[in-house]
Design an enzyme around this catalytic site. Structure first.
Site, PDB file in Angstrom:
ATOM      1  N   SER A  24      41.841  28.170  34.137  1.00 45.04           N
ATOM      2  CA  SER A  24      41.012  29.233  33.631  1.00 45.04           C
ATOM      3  C   SER A  24      39.674  28.392  34.002  1.00 45.04           C
ATOM      4  O   SER A  24      38.597  29.322  34.770  1.00 45.04           O
ATOM      5  CB  SER A  24      40.728  29.357  32.173  1.00 45.04           C
ATOM      6  OG  SER A  24      41.808  30.057  31.680  1.00 45.04           O
ATOM      7  N   ARG A  28      36.900  29.855  37.480  1.00 42.66           N
ATOM      8  CA  ARG A  28      35.530  30.267  37.134  1.00 42.66           C
ATOM      9  C   ARG A  28      34.615  29.391  38.132  1.00 42.66           C
ATOM     10  O   ARG A  28      33.752  29.661  38.645  1.00 42.66           O
ATOM     11  CB  ARG A  28      35.250  29.835  35.660  1.00 42.66           C
ATOM     12  CG  ARG A  28      35.767  30.830  34.968  1.00 42.66           C
ATOM     13  CD  ARG A  28      35.833  30.651  33.295  1.00 42.66           C
ATOM     14  NE  ARG A  28      36.144  31.794  32.269  1.00 42.66           N
ATOM     15  CZ  ARG A  28      37.049  32.413  32.286  1.00 42.66           C
ATOM     16  NH1 ARG A  28      38.524  31.939  32.861  1.00 42.66           N
ATOM     17  NH2 ARG A  28      37.673  33.123  31.401  1.00 42.66           N
ATOM     18  N   ASP A 315      48.595  32.252  25.429  1.00 41.21           N
ATOM     19  CA  ASP A 315      49.445  31.642  26.526  1.00 41.21           C
ATOM     20  C   ASP A 315      50.609  30.762  26.127  1.00 41.21           C
ATOM     21  O   ASP A 315      51.010  30.384  26.751  1.00 41.21           O
ATOM     22  CB  ASP A 315      48.415  30.971  27.484  1.00 41.21           C
ATOM     23  CG  ASP A 315      47.625  32.153  28.350  1.00 41.21           C
ATOM     24  OD1 ASP A 315      47.749  33.092  28.189  1.00 41.21           O
ATOM     25  OD2 ASP A 315      46.841  31.615  29.012  1.00 41.21           O
ATOM     26  N   LYS A 342      51.146  40.450  29.543  1.00 41.50           N
ATOM     27  CA  LYS A 342      50.680  39.220  30.266  1.00 41.50           C
ATOM     28  C   LYS A 342      51.698  39.368  31.737  1.00 41.50           C
ATOM     29  O   LYS A 342      51.989  40.533  31.833  1.00 41.50           O
ATOM     30  CB  LYS A 342      51.340  38.109  29.655  1.00 41.50           C
ATOM     31  CG  LYS A 342      50.023  37.964  28.448  1.00 41.50           C
ATOM     32  CD  LYS A 342      48.693  37.538  28.776  1.00 41.50           C
ATOM     33  CE  LYS A 342      47.864  37.435  27.493  1.00 41.50           C
ATOM     34  NZ  LYS A 342      46.462  37.390  28.129  1.00 41.50           N
ATOM     35  N   ARG A 346      55.897  39.315  27.304  1.00 38.56           N
ATOM     36  CA  ARG A 346      56.459  38.010  26.944  1.00 38.56           C
ATOM     37  C   ARG A 346      57.333  38.096  25.711  1.00 38.56           C
ATOM     38  O   ARG A 346      58.071  37.146  25.489  1.00 38.56           O
ATOM     39  CB  ARG A 346      55.326  36.840  26.752  1.00 38.56           C
ATOM     40  CG  ARG A 346      54.793  36.585  28.107  1.00 38.56           C
ATOM     41  CD  ARG A 346      53.813  35.555  28.193  1.00 38.56           C
ATOM     42  NE  ARG A 346      53.261  34.979  29.542  1.00 38.56           N
ATOM     43  CZ  ARG A 346      52.352  34.321  30.075  1.00 38.56           C
ATOM     44  NH1 ARG A 346      51.489  34.179  29.241  1.00 38.56           N
ATOM     45  NH2 ARG A 346      52.209  34.369  31.251  1.00 38.56           N
TER      46      ARG A 346
END
Ligand code: S3P
Length: 427
Positions: A24, A28, A315, A342, A346
């Site tokens: 993540s 970014r 997650d 996702k 999942r």
């Protein structure tokens, strides 16, 4: 080359593991550096396929990125300096690339087309199209899915105040990035806290009122050019935290893991289940808390997991379900219907896989309940082109009798290249 990986049961796992850099934060860092004024250095940008998709897109948008002693040196183009790419922008398997980049592209004067692999091409994009259209952006999609075409515009976008209909850091970040191209202050209101890397890294203003958190971005303010040092990915560490907890006699040390509280819900839940996880050397790097994790095996007990903590471990639910299958009693996970959107559905993938391994599992629209305590039996596991399903079931296979065959195991490279070799080295 075999397309499946065979996992044999293990006695215990012992050793040190440097987990890959946080996915993540990596996305970014490269996206923000691309539109910053000046040169940024990204220390520890990962080889994993997902962040590499963001890197390739940024390069295709005319941003020069050099490699220097393992770091990336990014020559930021400012908010207005990106160039029309020669072809489609390929986001691969990465929802974060597609959704965050769309926020930036909505403010560009040229058209772009974003494509993804088979998994990404069926993930919902309406959730970003709606707010971007409210801001005046013009986009087209195929029934709410990629390919996404974003039409260029000369005028600034319209600043909006947007309440997130789903707890999603990707949607939040998309709107805030588009807000940098808007004519005033764009605010996002969230009632459940999702991961806050964007607001930390861009230094955005935020305040809380009652249940809500309001995060605001000011149009025309480019991200600062700076050095980004990326911590280890807690979401990658999660597989090893559970593996070591479940296999008696295990002891794993994971240095320099990101411990942002909007990411570490799994650690809280595992500890409540009885896990033995210690944090050492807590410190801060690039505005993110980090520490060294030390995990030892422990007897786990089932627990109910629902409500506000879900976005902070979203997650990690596949691997939490594996922990539940080996814990004493029932582990019930609810309020997690987002899991169906996702890289795969999942909930369905975990329910099918755990049942194939002999676990007693009940499926709900928004989660699952696993009655733990018995041993798992090796089985063939379909990963549905989903890295976290591949890795979660590899851990399940370590605890099982017989062989577990993980199909399409190479998909783990999306976030954790070398994952299976790490498991072998720890045996
Ligand atoms: C991410 C946000 C989460 C998460 C994904 C990465 C991010 O998705 O599942 O793996 O980096 O912003 P949502 O925002 O869609 O929940």
């Amino acid at each position: 080359m075999s397309i499946f990986r065979v996992i044999e049961g293990a006695d215990s796992l012992v050793g040190n593991v440097d987990v890959p850099a946080d996915k993540s934060i990596a996305h970014r860092s490269i996206l923000f550096a691309a539109i910053s004024e000046g040169t940024s250095r990204v220390v520890g940008f990962p080889d994993a396929a997902d962040p590499q998709s963001s890197l390739a897109c940024v390069r295709a948008l005319g941003v020069t990125v050099e490699e220097d002693e393992g770091d990336l040196v990014v020559h930021g183009q400012g908010l207005q300096g990106l160039k029309k790419p020669a072809g489609d922008l390929d986001c691969g398997n990465s929802g974060t690339t597609m959704r965050l980049l769309s926020g930036i592209l909505a403010g560009q004067p040229f058209d772009t087309r974003l494509i993804g692999d088979a998994s990404l091409s069926v993930r919902p994009m309406r959730r970003i199209i709606d707010p971007l259209q409210k801001m005046g952006a013009q986009l087209s999609a195929v029934d709410g899915h990629a390919p996404l075409v974003i039409f260029g515009r000369e005028a600034p976008l319209k600043a909006i105040s947007y309440r997130l209909p789903v707890a999603s850091a990707q949607v939040k970040s998309c709107v805030l990035l588009a807000g940098l191209y808007a004519d005033g202050e764009t605010s996002v209101i969230e009632s459940e806290a999702s991961r806050d890397h964007t607001e930390r890294m861009l230094g955005l203003s935020r305040f809380e009122t009652g249940e809500d958190r309001i995060i605001s971005a000011t149009g025309g303010v480019a991200p600062p050019a700076r050095i980004w040092s990326i911590p280890g990915d807690f979401s990658a560490a999660a597989f090893l935290l559970v593996a070591a907890s479940l296999l008696e006699g295990s002891l794993i040390r994971l240095p320099r893991v990101g411990l942002n509280p909007t990411r570490t819900g799994l650690m809280d839940v595992l500890r409540a289940m009885g896990a033995d996880i210690r944090v050492e050397n807590e410190r801060e790097v690039s505005g993110e808390p980090i520490g060294d994790l030390v995990v030892k095996s422990a007897q786990l007990t089932g627990i109910r997991v629902d409500g506000d903590i879900i976005p902070n471990l979203i997650d990690e639910i596949p691997i939490l379900a594996v922990a539940g299958a080996l814990a004493e009693g029932v582990t019930e996970i609810r309020d997690a219907s987002e899991l169906r959107h996702k890289e795969s559905d999942r909930i369905a993938a975990v329910v099918t896989g755990l049942r194939a391994m002999g676990a007693k599992v009940e499926e709900f629209e928004d989660g699952l309940a696993i009655t733990g305590g018995s041993t798992l039996t090796g089985a063939d596991i379909a990963t549905h082109h989903d890295h976290r399903i591949a890795m979660a079931f590899a851990v399940a296979g370590l605890t099982a009798t017989g062989q577990t065959r993980i199909q399409d195991a190479g998909i783990a490279d999306v976030s954790f290249p070398g994952f299976f070799d790490v498991l072998d080295a720890l045996r």
